[in-house]
Design a protein around this motif. Structure first.
Motif, PDB file in Angstrom:
ATOM      1  N   TRP A 169       0.809  -1.219   0.000  1.00 57.85           N
ATOM      2  CA  TRP A 169       0.000   0.000   0.000  1.00 57.85           C
ATOM      3  C   TRP A 169       0.849   1.280   0.000  1.00 57.85           C
ATOM      4  O   TRP A 169       0.298   2.374   0.102  1.00 57.85           O
ATOM      5  CB  TRP A 169      -0.921   0.025   1.228  1.00 57.85           C
ATOM      6  CG  TRP A 169      -2.091  -0.888   1.083  1.00 57.85           C
ATOM      7  CD1 TRP A 169      -2.480  -1.559  -0.042  1.00 57.85           C
ATOM      8  CD2 TRP A 169      -3.036  -1.237   2.106  1.00 57.85           C
ATOM      9  NE1 TRP A 169      -3.598  -2.303   0.216  1.00 57.85           N
ATOM     10  CE2 TRP A 169      -3.966  -2.116   1.517  1.00 57.85           C
ATOM     11  CE3 TRP A 169      -3.188  -0.889   3.445  1.00 57.85           C
ATOM     12  CZ2 TRP A 169      -5.032  -2.666   2.230  1.00 57.85           C
ATOM     13  CZ3 TRP A 169      -4.250  -1.427   4.158  1.00 57.85           C
ATOM     14  CH2 TRP A 169      -5.168  -2.297   3.564  1.00 57.85           C
ATOM     15  N   LYS A 170       2.130   1.150  -0.099  1.00 62.20           N
ATOM     16  CA  LYS A 170       2.988   2.338  -0.041  1.00 62.20           C
ATOM     17  C   LYS A 170       2.753   3.218  -1.262  1.00 62.20           C
ATOM     18  O   LYS A 170       2.772   2.758  -2.397  1.00 62.20           O
ATOM     19  CB  LYS A 170       4.449   1.912   0.029  1.00 62.20           C
ATOM     20  CG  LYS A 170       5.410   3.076   0.224  1.00 62.20           C
ATOM     21  CD  LYS A 170       6.836   2.574   0.389  1.00 62.20           C
ATOM     22  CE  LYS A 170       7.799   3.726   0.599  1.00 62.20           C
ATOM     23  NZ  LYS A 170       9.200   3.237   0.771  1.00 62.20           N
ATOM     24  N   ASP A 171       2.518   4.493  -1.025  1.00 66.97           N
ATOM     25  CA  ASP A 171       2.230   5.444  -2.093  1.00 66.97           C
ATOM     26  C   ASP A 171       3.515   5.775  -2.843  1.00 66.97           C
ATOM     27  O   ASP A 171       4.527   6.158  -2.240  1.00 66.97           O
ATOM     28  CB  ASP A 171       1.625   6.715  -1.497  1.00 66.97           C
ATOM     29  CG  ASP A 171       1.175   7.700  -2.563  1.00 66.97           C
ATOM     30  OD1 ASP A 171       1.118   7.309  -3.752  1.00 66.97           O
ATOM     31  OD2 ASP A 171       0.887   8.862  -2.212  1.00 66.97           O
ATOM     32  N   ALA A 172       3.483   5.620  -4.162  1.00 68.17           N
ATOM     33  CA  ALA A 172       4.670   5.909  -4.970  1.00 68.17           C
ATOM     34  C   ALA A 172       5.041   7.386  -4.929  1.00 68.17           C
ATOM     35  O   ALA A 172       6.201   7.746  -5.175  1.00 68.17           O
ATOM     36  CB  ALA A 172       4.424   5.485  -6.422  1.00 68.17           C
ATOM     37  N   GLY A 176       9.212   8.098  -0.517  1.00 69.28           N
ATOM     38  CA  GLY A 176       9.835   7.078   0.302  1.00 69.28           C
ATOM     39  C   GLY A 176       9.259   6.925   1.695  1.00 69.28           C
ATOM     40  O   GLY A 176       9.661   6.007   2.427  1.00 69.28           O
ATOM     41  N   PHE A 177       8.357   7.796   2.121  1.00 69.56           N
ATOM     42  CA  PHE A 177       7.771   7.681   3.455  1.00 69.56           C
ATOM     43  C   PHE A 177       6.714   6.571   3.475  1.00 69.56           C
ATOM     44  O   PHE A 177       5.978   6.396   2.503  1.00 69.56           O
ATOM     45  CB  PHE A 177       7.144   8.997   3.889  1.00 69.56           C
ATOM     46  CG  PHE A 177       8.144  10.075   4.166  1.00 69.56           C
ATOM     47  CD1 PHE A 177       8.831  10.099   5.378  1.00 69.56           C
ATOM     48  CD2 PHE A 177       8.419  11.050   3.225  1.00 69.56           C
ATOM     49  CE1 PHE A 177       9.757  11.090   5.638  1.00 69.56           C
ATOM     50  CE2 PHE A 177       9.346  12.044   3.476  1.00 69.56           C
ATOM     51  CZ  PHE A 177      10.018  12.064   4.687  1.00 69.56           C
ATOM     52  N   PRO A 178       6.624   5.818   4.589  1.00 68.69           N
ATOM     53  CA  PRO A 178       5.650   4.714   4.659  1.00 68.69           C
ATOM     54  C   PRO A 178       4.235   5.235   4.894  1.00 68.69           C
ATOM     55  O   PRO A 178       3.858   5.544   6.023  1.00 68.69           O
ATOM     56  CB  PRO A 178       6.150   3.896   5.856  1.00 68.69           C
ATOM     57  CG  PRO A 178       6.843   4.892   6.722  1.00 68.69           C
ATOM     58  CD  PRO A 178       7.449   5.909   5.801  1.00 68.69           C
ATOM     59  N   MET A 179       3.461   5.325   3.856  1.00 71.51           N
ATOM     60  CA  MET A 179       2.070   5.760   3.969  1.00 71.51           C
ATOM     61  C   MET A 179       1.325   5.332   2.728  1.00 71.51           C
ATOM     62  O   MET A 179       1.920   5.138   1.655  1.00 71.51           O
ATOM     63  CB  MET A 179       1.984   7.277   4.159  1.00 71.51           C
ATOM     64  CG  MET A 179       2.637   8.084   3.071  1.00 71.51           C
ATOM     65  SD  MET A 179       2.561   9.877   3.385  1.00 71.51           S
ATOM     66  CE  MET A 179       3.571  10.035   4.840  1.00 71.51           C
ATOM     67  N   SER A 180       0.032   5.159   2.862  1.00 75.49           N
ATOM     68  CA  SER A 180      -0.792   4.801   1.719  1.00 75.49           C
ATOM     69  C   SER A 180      -1.100   6.048   0.894  1.00 75.49           C
ATOM     70  O   SER A 180      -0.751   7.174   1.273  1.00 75.49           O
ATOM     71  CB  SER A 180      -2.094   4.161   2.202  1.00 75.49           C
ATOM     72  OG  SER A 180      -2.926   5.148   2.817  1.00 75.49           O
ATOM     73  N   ALA A 181      -1.758   5.826  -0.212  1.00 74.72           N
ATOM     74  CA  ALA A 181      -2.230   6.966  -1.007  1.00 74.72           C
ATOM     75  C   ALA A 181      -3.300   7.725  -0.226  1.00 74.72           C
ATOM     76  O   ALA A 181      -3.967   7.165   0.660  1.00 74.72           O
ATOM     77  CB  ALA A 181      -2.795   6.472  -2.331  1.00 74.72           C
ATOM     78  N   GLU A 182      -3.446   8.995  -0.554  1.00 77.54           N
ATOM     79  CA  GLU A 182      -4.464   9.786   0.126  1.00 77.54           C
ATOM     80  C   GLU A 182      -5.862   9.278  -0.223  1.00 77.54           C
ATOM     81  O   GLU A 182      -6.134   8.835  -1.332  1.00 77.54           O
ATOM     82  CB  GLU A 182      -4.339  11.260  -0.279  1.00 77.54           C
ATOM     83  CG  GLU A 182      -3.083  11.935   0.236  1.00 77.54           C
ATOM     84  CD  GLU A 182      -3.079  13.422  -0.085  1.00 77.54           C
ATOM     85  OE1 GLU A 182      -4.039  13.886  -0.744  1.00 77.54           O
ATOM     86  OE2 GLU A 182      -2.144  14.105   0.333  1.00 77.54           O
ATOM     87  N   PHE A 183      -6.749   9.342   0.767  1.00 75.46           N
ATOM     88  CA  PHE A 183      -8.122   8.912   0.540  1.00 75.46           C
ATOM     89  C   PHE A 183      -8.847   9.915  -0.351  1.00 75.46           C
ATOM     90  O   PHE A 183      -8.557  11.124  -0.335  1.00 75.46           O
ATOM     91  CB  PHE A 183      -8.878   8.791   1.865  1.00 75.46           C
ATOM     92  CG  PHE A 183      -8.396   7.672   2.758  1.00 75.46           C
ATOM     93  CD1 PHE A 183      -7.464   6.749   2.320  1.00 75.46           C
ATOM     94  CD2 PHE A 183      -8.901   7.538   4.043  1.00 75.46           C
ATOM     95  CE1 PHE A 183      -7.032   5.713   3.141  1.00 75.46           C
ATOM     96  CE2 PHE A 183      -8.481   6.517   4.873  1.00 75.46           C
ATOM     97  CZ  PHE A 183      -7.537   5.607   4.433  1.00 75.46           C
ATOM     98  N   THR A 184      -9.803   9.407  -1.101  1.00 72.96           N
ATOM     99  CA  THR A 184     -10.657  10.303  -1.880  1.00 72.96           C
ATOM    100  C   THR A 184     -11.612  11.040  -0.938  1.00 72.96           C
ATOM    101  O   THR A 184     -11.761  10.684   0.242  1.00 72.96           O
ATOM    102  CB  THR A 184     -11.459   9.506  -2.912  1.00 72.96           C
ATOM    103  OG1 THR A 184     -12.241   8.515  -2.236  1.00 72.96           O
ATOM    104  CG2 THR A 184     -10.516   8.807  -3.895  1.00 72.96           C
ATOM    105  N   SER A 185     -12.252  12.057  -1.450  1.00 75.83           N
ATOM    106  CA  SER A 185     -13.118  12.886  -0.608  1.00 75.83           C
ATOM    107  C   SER A 185     -14.250  12.073   0.013  1.00 75.83           C
ATOM    108  O   SER A 185     -14.696  12.359   1.133  1.00 75.83           O
ATOM    109  CB  SER A 185     -13.693  14.047  -1.417  1.00 75.83           C
ATOM    110  OG  SER A 185     -14.433  13.559  -2.530  1.00 75.83           O
TER     111      SER A 185
END
Length: 380
Positions: A169-172, A176-185
């Motif tokens: 789930w790492k956001d490209a 490089g920070f460990p986080m998912s993509a931002e949620f949609t509205s």
């Protein structure tokens, strides 16, 4: 001299407020001593703590936001504690709830909020409930102590969350920070102020969001369930012990599975709300110890919903105050955990004296010798 402890015929109900206030004062005194021992100004540090926690409106709002997940986790913990089932796994259940909500948000980004948000809450409840279900099954089928199994599952749940945000789930675009993509509205819980147009009126509610509504709804449901349903009465009866419950032919096994699953589900909903409303994505920083704080809150509030609400806000506000102390006095982040632990220990010690009385008496032989020497002295 012998120290004897005797159970009181009736607990000192009137002493409870004194115990809680005294415990809070004693724990603050302990924290002041720790500040002084580390070379920090003790009285000034406590003043900074209270000013940061209660002195300004944005501090109170920040404390209210932090109290939301603490309250929901505490209700789940209190539900199992009423049955003398010791669920220590709210932290892992919180993590799995955040994972379940994120899965729904990333898998169905095109859904409108009216459909996506209930789906996120449902997934969070189911995964958190499943994580609470595991220790209950292990206890019933294999006799594994639920304290140990639920505690160990905390670490597994947190590692599952980290595995996902560091991996699939790492956001490209996260550099490089460990986080998912931002949620949609549609996957975001809106803030109350902008939703009502309050900023245009000069009213700023800060980060306060609509997830707050989950707290009164859960609190009312908790109270009604315990006081108005058959299962609630049976659950209270099971609190007298497993042997008593089985002798009375109560569904002890079912109730254990029920309270652990529902308690885990409430912690999972807390994880969903925190991920959606506060962060807007999944990242490791969502894990800040709310599940462990919930255990402290449930004990301090004696498993009652409205005291849980007050205590949740109190400890959340103290967390905000400690953050201010960290910035101004450069103290370690563990100071807040020390404060929570000292408050719990002081309250537990105070509750002991509400139920028991302590007496000092001399042994029978000593009293006889004293009486004999006194009488011989009088005879002379």
């Amino acid at each position: 001299m012998i120290l004897s402890v005797q159970k009181r015929p009736q607990a000192l109900v009137w002493g409870a407020p004194v115990v809680y206030l005294g415990a809070l004062a004693l724990s603050l005194g302990i924290c002041a001593l720790l500040l002084a021992a580390s070379g920090k100004p003790a009285l000034s540090g406590l003043a900074i703590l209270f000013r940061g926690a209660f002195g300004q409106s944005y501090s109170l709002l920040d404390g209210l936001v932090k109290a939301i997940p603490i309250f929901l986790c505490s209700l789940g913990v209190a539900l199992s504690f009423r049955m003398q089932i010791w669920n220590i796994g709210a932290e892992g259940q919180f993590a799995l709830g955040a994972v379940g909500a994120t899965w729904a948000a990333l898998s169905f980004p095109g859904l409108p909020g009216i459909a996506l948000m209930p789906l996120m809450l449902l997934c969070a409840f189911l995964l958190g409930g499943a994580w609470g279900f595991i220790p209950a099954v292990l206890r019933l089928k294999l006799g594994v102590n639920e304290i140990i199994s639920s505690l160990m599952l905390n670490y597994i749940g947190i590692l599952v969350l980290e595995y996902l945000v560091f991996g699939v789930w790492k956001d490209a675009a996260s550099f490089g920070f460990p986080m998912s993509a931002e949620f949609t509205s549609g996957a975001l819980i809106a803030r109350i102020g902008p939703s009502l147009g309050l900023p245009a009126l000069g009213i700023n509610l800060g980060k306060l969001h609509w997830g707050l509504l989950a707290c009164p709804l859960a609190g009312v449901a908790y109270s009604v369930f315990l006081s108005r349903t058959r299962l609630g009465y049976e659950l209270a009866a099971c609190g007298d012990g497993e042997r008593v419950a089985r002798y009375a032919r109560l569904p002890y096994g079912f109730l254990m599975l029920f309270v652990m699953a529902v308690g885990g589900g409430l912690a999972g909903i807390a994880g969903c709300i925190e991920t959606s409303a506060t962060l807007g994505r999944l990242q490791p920083t969502v894990m800040v110890g709310y599940g462990y704080t919930a255990i402290v809150v449930a004990w301090l509030a004696r498993l009652k919903p409205w005291p849980i609400a007050f205590t949740s806000f109190l400890l959340a506000a103290l967390r905000v105050g400690v953050e201010v102390m960290q910035l101004e006095l450069q103290i370690p982040a563990a100071f807040g955990q020390i404060m929570e632990g000292s408050i719990l220990l002081c309250v537990l010690a105070g509750q002991f004296f509400l139920a028991y009385s302590v007496h000092l008496r001399w042994p029978q032989s000593v009293r006889k010798s004293v009486t004999t020497s006194t009488s011989s002295g009088e005879a002379r």
